[in-house]
Enzyme design. Structure first.
Site, PDB file in Angstrom:
ATOM      1  N   GLY A  32      17.273  14.900   2.411  1.00  0.00           N
ATOM      2  CA  GLY A  32      18.371  15.742   2.266  1.00  0.00           C
ATOM      3  C   GLY A  32      18.254  17.105   1.510  1.00  0.00           C
ATOM      4  CB  ILE A  33      16.493  18.099  -1.613  1.00  0.00           C
ATOM      5  CG1 ILE A  33      17.410  17.234  -2.320  1.00  0.00           C
ATOM      6  CG2 ILE A  33      15.969  19.365  -2.479  1.00  0.00           C
ATOM      7  CD1 ILE A  33      16.825  16.888  -4.065  1.00  0.00           C
ATOM      8  NE  ARG A  66       6.019   8.652   4.867  1.00  0.00           N
ATOM      9  CZ  ARG A  66       6.203   7.699   4.007  1.00  0.00           C
ATOM     10  NH1 ARG A  66       4.814   6.967   3.825  1.00  0.00           N
ATOM     11  NH2 ARG A  66       7.047   7.666   3.361  1.00  0.00           N
ATOM     12  CG  ASN A  67      10.410  10.194  12.043  1.00  0.00           C
ATOM     13  OD1 ASN A  67      10.465  10.937  13.180  1.00  0.00           O
ATOM     14  ND2 ASN A  67      11.096   8.911  12.013  1.00  0.00           N
ATOM     15  CB  ALA A  70       7.989  14.157   0.229  1.00  0.00           C
ATOM     16  N   GLY A  71       9.719  12.032  -1.555  1.00  0.00           N
ATOM     17  CA  GLY A  71       9.714  11.160  -2.604  1.00  0.00           C
ATOM     18  C   GLY A  71      10.261   9.807  -2.072  1.00  0.00           C
ATOM     19  CE1 TYR A  79      11.717   7.734  -7.526  1.00  0.00           C
ATOM     20  CE2 TYR A  79      13.202   8.134  -9.519  1.00  0.00           C
ATOM     21  CZ  TYR A  79      12.646   8.460  -8.467  1.00  0.00           C
ATOM     22  OH  TYR A  79      13.063   9.530  -7.718  1.00  0.00           O
ATOM     23  CE  LYS A 124      10.204  11.095  -8.212  1.00  0.00           C
ATOM     24  NZ  LYS A 124      10.042  12.413  -7.402  1.00  0.00           N
TER      25      LYS A 124
END
Length: 235
Positions: free
Chosen positions: A14-15, A35-36, A86-87, A150, A154
Protein backbone atom coordinates in the site's frame (compact mmCIF):
# COMPACT_ATOMS: atom_id res chain seq x y z
CA UNK A 1 12.65 14.52 -8.26
CA UNK A 2 12.89 14.73 -12.02
CA UNK A 3 15.51 12.30 -13.42
CA UNK A 4 16.46 11.01 -9.98
CA UNK A 5 16.61 7.24 -9.49
CA UNK A 6 14.55 5.74 -6.69
CA UNK A 7 14.50 2.14 -5.50
CA UNK A 8 11.20 1.28 -3.84
CA UNK A 9 11.37 -1.93 -1.80
CA UNK A 10 7.90 -3.27 -1.11
CA UNK A 11 6.63 -1.47 -4.19
CA UNK A 12 3.49 -3.59 -4.49
CA UNK A 13 2.34 -2.82 -0.93
CA UNK A 14 0.00 0.00 0.00
CA UNK A 15 2.63 2.57 0.99
CA UNK A 16 5.20 1.49 -1.59
CA UNK A 17 2.78 1.67 -4.51
CA UNK A 18 1.46 5.05 -3.36
CA UNK A 19 5.02 6.43 -3.26
CA UNK A 20 5.74 4.93 -6.69
CA UNK A 21 2.73 6.68 -8.21
CA UNK A 22 3.72 10.04 -6.74
CA UNK A 23 7.34 9.77 -7.83
CA UNK A 24 6.29 8.66 -11.31
CA UNK A 25 4.23 11.82 -11.68
CA UNK A 26 7.36 13.85 -10.92
CA UNK A 27 9.52 12.18 -13.56
CA UNK A 28 11.54 10.00 -11.20
CA UNK A 29 13.17 6.90 -12.65
CA UNK A 30 11.90 3.95 -10.64
CA UNK A 31 13.21 0.56 -9.61
CA UNK A 32 10.26 -1.48 -8.37
CA UNK A 33 11.15 -4.23 -5.91
CA UNK A 34 9.04 -6.99 -4.36
CA UNK A 35 8.95 -10.77 -4.35
CA UNK A 36 5.86 -11.16 -6.57
CA UNK A 37 6.85 -10.53 -10.19
CA UNK A 38 3.27 -10.53 -11.54
CA UNK A 39 2.24 -7.81 -9.10
CA UNK A 40 5.32 -5.80 -10.05
CA UNK A 41 4.42 -6.09 -13.72
CA UNK A 42 0.86 -4.93 -13.03
CA UNK A 43 2.16 -1.85 -11.18
CA UNK A 44 4.65 -1.12 -13.95
CA UNK A 45 1.85 -1.23 -16.53
CA UNK A 46 -0.13 1.25 -14.46
CA UNK A 47 2.85 3.62 -14.28
CA UNK A 48 3.65 3.43 -17.99
CA UNK A 49 5.33 5.38 -19.66
CA UNK A 50 7.47 6.08 -16.60
CA UNK A 51 11.07 4.98 -17.09
CA UNK A 52 11.43 2.06 -14.73
CA UNK A 53 13.07 -1.26 -13.96
CA UNK A 54 11.44 -4.28 -12.32
CA UNK A 55 13.65 -6.43 -10.11
CA UNK A 56 11.85 -9.25 -8.24
CA UNK A 57 13.88 -9.64 -5.05
CA UNK A 58 13.74 -11.42 -1.72
CA UNK A 59 15.56 -8.90 0.47
CA UNK A 60 16.22 -11.51 3.16
CA UNK A 61 18.86 -12.91 0.79
CA UNK A 62 21.98 -10.66 0.70
CA UNK A 63 22.98 -12.00 -2.72
CA UNK A 64 19.64 -11.02 -4.23
CA UNK A 65 20.02 -7.55 -2.70
CA UNK A 66 23.47 -7.17 -4.27
CA UNK A 67 21.99 -8.26 -7.59
CA UNK A 68 19.26 -5.61 -7.22
CA UNK A 69 21.80 -2.85 -6.65
CA UNK A 70 24.02 -4.00 -9.50
CA UNK A 71 21.11 -4.15 -11.95
CA UNK A 72 20.04 -0.66 -10.90
CA UNK A 73 23.50 0.81 -11.43
CA UNK A 74 23.95 -1.03 -14.72
CA UNK A 75 20.61 0.27 -16.01
CA UNK A 76 20.46 3.82 -14.59
CA UNK A 77 24.03 4.54 -13.49
CA UNK A 78 23.09 5.92 -10.07
CA UNK A 79 20.91 5.56 -6.96
CA UNK A 80 19.48 8.71 -5.40
CA UNK A 81 16.67 7.38 -3.22
CA UNK A 82 15.95 4.15 -1.36
CA UNK A 83 12.52 3.64 0.20
CA UNK A 84 12.32 0.59 2.45
CA UNK A 85 8.57 -0.03 2.66
CA UNK A 86 8.58 -3.84 2.77
CA UNK A 87 7.50 -5.53 5.95
CA UNK A 88 5.31 -8.17 7.53
CA UNK A 89 3.65 -8.60 10.90
CA UNK A 90 3.11 -11.63 13.09
CA UNK A 91 1.04 -10.63 16.10
CA UNK A 92 0.75 -13.39 18.69
CA UNK A 93 0.67 -13.84 22.45
CA UNK A 94 4.17 -14.14 23.90
CA UNK A 95 3.90 -17.88 24.67
CA UNK A 96 2.55 -18.75 21.22
CA UNK A 97 5.45 -17.28 19.25
CA UNK A 98 7.33 -20.02 17.43
CA UNK A 99 11.05 -19.83 16.56
CA UNK A 100 10.04 -19.57 12.89
CA UNK A 101 7.88 -16.53 13.71
CA UNK A 102 10.79 -14.71 15.32
CA UNK A 103 13.11 -15.67 12.48
CA UNK A 104 10.63 -14.38 9.89
CA UNK A 105 10.24 -11.00 11.63
CA UNK A 106 13.96 -10.48 12.11
CA UNK A 107 14.87 -11.69 8.61
CA UNK A 108 12.48 -9.39 6.75
CA UNK A 109 11.86 -6.37 8.95
CA UNK A 110 15.36 -5.97 10.37
CA UNK A 111 17.96 -7.86 8.35
CA UNK A 112 16.34 -7.29 4.94
CA UNK A 113 16.20 -3.53 5.46
CA UNK A 114 19.76 -3.53 6.78
CA UNK A 115 20.98 -5.34 3.66
CA UNK A 116 19.33 -2.84 1.32
CA UNK A 117 20.64 0.12 3.34
CA UNK A 118 24.20 -1.20 3.21
CA UNK A 119 24.13 -2.01 -0.49
CA UNK A 120 22.52 1.27 -1.57
CA UNK A 121 24.81 3.34 0.66
CA UNK A 122 27.87 1.81 -0.98
CA UNK A 123 26.75 3.47 -4.23
CA UNK A 124 25.54 6.70 -2.61
CA UNK A 125 28.90 7.02 -0.86
CA UNK A 126 30.62 7.22 -4.24
CA UNK A 127 28.11 9.84 -5.42
CA UNK A 128 28.44 11.87 -2.17
CA UNK A 129 24.64 12.06 -1.98
CA UNK A 130 21.51 10.03 -1.41
CA UNK A 131 18.42 9.69 0.75
CA UNK A 132 17.28 6.52 2.52
CA UNK A 133 13.74 6.32 3.91
CA UNK A 134 13.01 3.49 6.34
CA UNK A 135 9.33 2.92 7.04
CA UNK A 136 9.53 1.61 10.59
CA UNK A 137 6.01 2.06 11.96
CA UNK A 138 4.98 3.22 15.40
CA UNK A 139 5.80 -0.19 16.92
CA UNK A 140 9.45 0.61 16.38
CA UNK A 141 9.05 3.33 19.00
CA UNK A 142 6.30 2.02 21.30
CA UNK A 143 5.42 -1.45 22.52
CA UNK A 144 2.02 -3.13 22.20
CA UNK A 145 0.61 -6.38 23.55
CA UNK A 146 0.68 -9.33 21.12
CA UNK A 147 3.53 -7.78 19.13
CA UNK A 148 6.75 -8.82 20.90
CA UNK A 149 8.34 -10.49 17.86
CA UNK A 150 7.26 -7.68 15.55
CA UNK A 151 8.47 -4.98 17.97
CA UNK A 152 11.79 -6.79 18.37
CA UNK A 153 12.39 -6.52 14.63
CA UNK A 154 11.27 -2.90 14.39
CA UNK A 155 13.11 -1.69 17.51
CA UNK A 156 16.17 -3.41 16.04
CA UNK A 157 15.69 -1.57 12.75
CA UNK A 158 15.57 1.75 14.59
CA UNK A 159 18.83 0.95 16.41
CA UNK A 160 20.52 -0.06 13.20
CA UNK A 161 19.19 2.96 11.28
CA UNK A 162 20.31 5.53 13.84
CA UNK A 163 23.84 4.17 14.07
CA UNK A 164 23.95 3.77 10.28
CA UNK A 165 22.76 7.37 9.78
CA UNK A 166 25.50 8.70 12.03
CA UNK A 167 28.14 6.87 9.99
CA UNK A 168 26.95 7.72 6.47
CA UNK A 169 26.10 11.39 6.94
CA UNK A 170 29.73 12.30 6.17
CA UNK A 171 29.06 11.07 2.63
CA UNK A 172 26.06 13.32 2.11
CA UNK A 173 23.55 10.52 2.73
CA UNK A 174 20.35 11.41 4.54
CA UNK A 175 18.38 8.85 6.55
CA UNK A 176 14.77 9.42 7.58
CA UNK A 177 12.71 7.13 9.83
CA UNK A 178 8.92 7.05 9.53
CA UNK A 179 6.82 6.07 12.54
CA UNK A 180 3.36 5.66 11.08
CA UNK A 181 0.48 4.51 13.24
CA UNK A 182 -1.91 1.97 11.76
CA UNK A 183 -2.07 2.44 7.98
CA UNK A 184 -4.93 0.87 6.03
CA UNK A 185 -2.97 -1.40 3.68
CA UNK A 186 -2.98 -5.10 2.73
CA UNK A 187 -0.65 -5.63 5.74
CA UNK A 188 -3.80 -6.09 7.82
CA UNK A 189 -5.28 -8.72 5.52
CA UNK A 190 -3.13 -11.36 7.21
CA UNK A 191 -3.37 -10.17 10.83
CA UNK A 192 -5.81 -11.94 13.12
CA UNK A 193 -6.37 -9.00 15.49
CA UNK A 194 -9.68 -7.20 15.18
CA UNK A 195 -9.00 -3.64 14.07
CA UNK A 196 -11.13 -0.81 12.69
CA UNK A 197 -9.36 -0.02 9.44
CA UNK A 198 -11.72 2.88 8.73
CA UNK A 199 -9.98 4.84 11.51
CA UNK A 200 -6.46 4.18 10.28
CA UNK A 201 -4.20 6.46 8.27
CA UNK A 202 -4.44 6.14 4.51
CA UNK A 203 -1.52 4.97 2.39
CA UNK A 204 -1.82 8.35 0.65
CA UNK A 205 -1.10 10.16 3.93
CA UNK A 206 1.95 8.00 4.54
CA UNK A 207 3.21 8.54 0.99
CA UNK A 208 2.74 12.30 1.27
CA UNK A 209 5.00 12.40 4.33
CA UNK A 210 7.70 10.46 2.50
CA UNK A 211 7.44 12.90 -0.40
CA UNK A 212 7.76 15.79 2.06
CA UNK A 213 11.02 14.34 3.40
CA UNK A 214 12.41 13.70 -0.08
CA UNK A 215 11.61 17.26 -1.16
CA UNK A 216 13.47 18.88 1.76
CA UNK A 217 16.14 21.39 0.80
CA UNK A 218 19.68 19.95 0.59
CA UNK A 219 20.85 21.22 3.98
CA UNK A 220 17.71 20.00 5.79
CA UNK A 221 17.63 16.47 7.23
CA UNK A 222 14.15 15.25 8.28
CA UNK A 223 15.40 12.67 10.77
CA UNK A 224 12.10 11.27 12.08
CA UNK A 225 8.48 11.71 11.05
CA UNK A 226 5.78 10.41 13.39
CA UNK A 227 2.16 10.39 12.16
CA UNK A 228 -0.62 8.48 13.92
CA UNK A 229 -4.39 8.26 13.60
CA UNK A 230 -6.31 10.42 16.05
CA UNK A 231 -8.16 7.35 17.33
CA UNK A 232 -5.01 5.60 18.57
CA UNK A 233 -2.17 7.81 19.75
CA UNK A 234 1.13 6.88 21.37
CA UNK A 235 3.02 9.69 23.13
Amino acid sequence: MNNKVAIIVGATGGIGSAVARKLAQMGTKLVLVARNSSQLEALATELDPTELLIVPTDITDPQQVENLIQKTVDYFGQIDILVNAAGAGILKQWNKIEPTDLDAMLDLNLKGSAYTCQAAANIMKQQKSGHICNVVGILGKHSMAMSSAYCASKFGLVGFSKCFADEVRRYGIKVTLFYFGGVDTPFWDHVSLKVDRSKMLSAETAANSIMFALAAEPQAVPMEINIQPESHLFF
